[in-house]
Design a protein around this motif. Structure first.
Motif, PDB file in Angstrom:
ATOM      1  N   GLU A  97       0.828  -1.204   0.000  1.00  0.00           N
ATOM      2  CA  GLU A  97       0.000   0.000   0.000  1.00  0.00           C
ATOM      3  C   GLU A  97       0.867   1.261   0.000  1.00  0.00           C
ATOM      4  N   ALA A 154       2.197   1.812  -3.415  1.00  0.00           N
ATOM      5  CA  ALA A 154       1.190   2.408  -4.304  1.00  0.00           C
ATOM      6  C   ALA A 154       1.060   3.904  -4.055  1.00  0.00           C
ATOM      7  N   LEU A 155       1.092   4.306  -2.768  1.00  0.00           N
ATOM      8  CA  LEU A 155       1.038   5.725  -2.446  1.00  0.00           C
ATOM      9  C   LEU A 155       2.242   6.470  -3.016  1.00  0.00           C
ATOM     10  N   GLN A 156       3.419   5.853  -2.933  1.00  0.00           N
ATOM     11  CA  GLN A 156       4.621   6.475  -3.458  1.00  0.00           C
ATOM     12  C   GLN A 156       4.544   6.634  -4.966  1.00  0.00           C
ATOM     13  N   LYS A 157       4.017   5.640  -5.651  1.00  0.00           N
ATOM     14  CA  LYS A 157       3.892   5.723  -7.107  1.00  0.00           C
ATOM     15  C   LYS A 157       2.926   6.829  -7.507  1.00  0.00           C
ATOM     16  N   ARG A 158       1.801   6.937  -6.783  1.00  0.00           N
ATOM     17  CA  ARG A 158       0.841   7.996  -7.101  1.00  0.00           C
ATOM     18  C   ARG A 158       1.448   9.376  -6.848  1.00  0.00           C
ATOM     19  N   ALA A 159       2.229   9.494  -5.776  1.00  0.00           N
ATOM     20  CA  ALA A 159       2.879  10.772  -5.482  1.00  0.00           C
ATOM     21  C   ALA A 159       3.894  11.123  -6.570  1.00  0.00           C
ATOM     22  N   ASP A 160       4.639  10.130  -7.040  1.00  0.00           N
ATOM     23  CA  ASP A 160       5.621  10.383  -8.095  1.00  0.00           C
ATOM     24  C   ASP A 160       4.936  10.795  -9.399  1.00  0.00           C
ATOM     25  N   GLU A 161       3.804  10.136  -9.702  1.00  0.00           N
ATOM     26  CA  GLU A 161       3.071  10.499 -10.916  1.00  0.00           C
ATOM     27  C   GLU A 161       2.526  11.917 -10.823  1.00  0.00           C
ATOM     28  N   ASP A 162       2.078  12.303  -9.641  1.00  0.00           N
ATOM     29  CA  ASP A 162       1.581  13.654  -9.443  1.00  0.00           C
ATOM     30  C   ASP A 162       2.711  14.684  -9.574  1.00  0.00           C
TER      31      ASP A 162
END
Length: 309
Positions: free
Chosen positions: A56, A59-67
């Protein structure tokens, strides 16, 4: 150890319960009774929880990187390239103690949480791997400890385990046990001698009225002597028998028989690995072939049977 033979020293009888069990586990000078549960199921479940939590966080880290990838903010760009700037922006607060850069503060909290959980996960993995690769306690030791723990040697009509509640099942599953120290030799020959002749290795030290200490050193010495005698018998017995046999076909059969017997002895009476068994058997058969090839027994094989040069 067999059912009534186990390791320990005679000491003052402690209080029943945890004190007595602790003394029993620590009473053996060879420390082979330091047996505890691994809790394999709980360990696996704990690893799964940590793994799920890290998934989890990942996943949060990936979403932050995409943002952040779509961001043109200079602060965000600096935070991805300079740790000092990242830490400065993330911890900077205004007069009301609110974060000046809340997004960077959130990113830093996420990074620190990942660091903490990842360290915990890797440590748990490493410890569990060590426990799984540790040698299992000797079956004779487990049987003796279980018999003592459940009160089988107390002589009471209705014996009670040393610990109550859920701890009463401490020795029920031998596959979930780990010994902090195991004897140096746990081969089948050692187990056979211990099971059938264990009483001869009992010392005067005794932790309980119905149990005796087994000297690991004495047992190892006897096993070493027995192994040496068996090795000598297999070598000189085969050479002697081949010396007095003159039929070439009988010699071939005896070569095969002695070689098979040697391989079985090494494979079943020792802890040798397969490659070691093959190497020892090849060396043994080579010695026999050289002996026969030298015609030391006065054998002149016919032209249809070639035993050597």
């Amino acid at each position: 150890m067999n059912r009534t033979l186990q390791l320990g020293n005679r000491t003052t009888k402690p209080i029943n319960g945890f004190p007595r069990v602790a003394q029993k586990l620590a009473s053996d000078p060879d420390r082979t009774t330091t047996i505890f549960r691994r809790f394999d199921q709980l360990s696996s479940r704990n690893l799964l929880f940590l793994e799920a939590e890290l998934a989890e966080l990942e996943a949060l880290q990936k979403r932050a990187d995409e943002d952040d990838l779509r961001s043109t903010d200079r602060t965000t760009i600096e935070c991805h390239s300079d740790w000092r700037k990242f830490e400065q922006y993330a911890t900077e607060k205004d007069l009301n103690e609110d974060a000046v850069h809340p997004k960077q503060a959130e990113r830093l909290n996420l990074a620190l949480k990942i660091k903490e959980r990842l360290s915990e996960y890797h440590e748990a993995l490493a410890v569990h791997q060590v426990l799984l690769n540790a040698k299992a306690p000797a079956p004779t030791t487990v049987n003796a400890m279980r018999n003592w723990f459940l009160g089988g040697e107390s002589g009471k009509i209705q014996p009670r385990p040393q610990l109550w509640g859920s701890s009463a099942t401490m020795f029920d599953d031998p596959n979930d046990l780990v010994a902090l120290r195991v004897p140096a030799d746990q081969d089948r020959l050692s187990g056979f001698i211990l099971n059938h002749f264990g009483r001869f290795f009992a010392t005067d030290s005794n932790s309980d009225e119905n149990s005796a200490h087994i000297s690991e050193r004495r047992l190892a010495t006897v096993v070493a002597i027995t192994s040496s005698i068996l090795s000598a018998i297999l070598l000189f017995g085969s050479i002697t028998s081949l010396y007095f046999v003159h039929n070439p076909y009988a010699i071939l059969g005896m070569l095969g028989g002695w070689t098979v017997l040697f391989a079985i002895s090494v494979g079943w009476l020792t802890n040798a690995k397969r490659d070691s068994v093959f190497a020892a058997t090849a060396a043994y058969s080579a010695v026999l072939v050289v002996f026969v090839s030298g015609n030391l027994g006065g054998v002149s094989p016919p032209s249809s049977v070639v035993l050597g040069n």
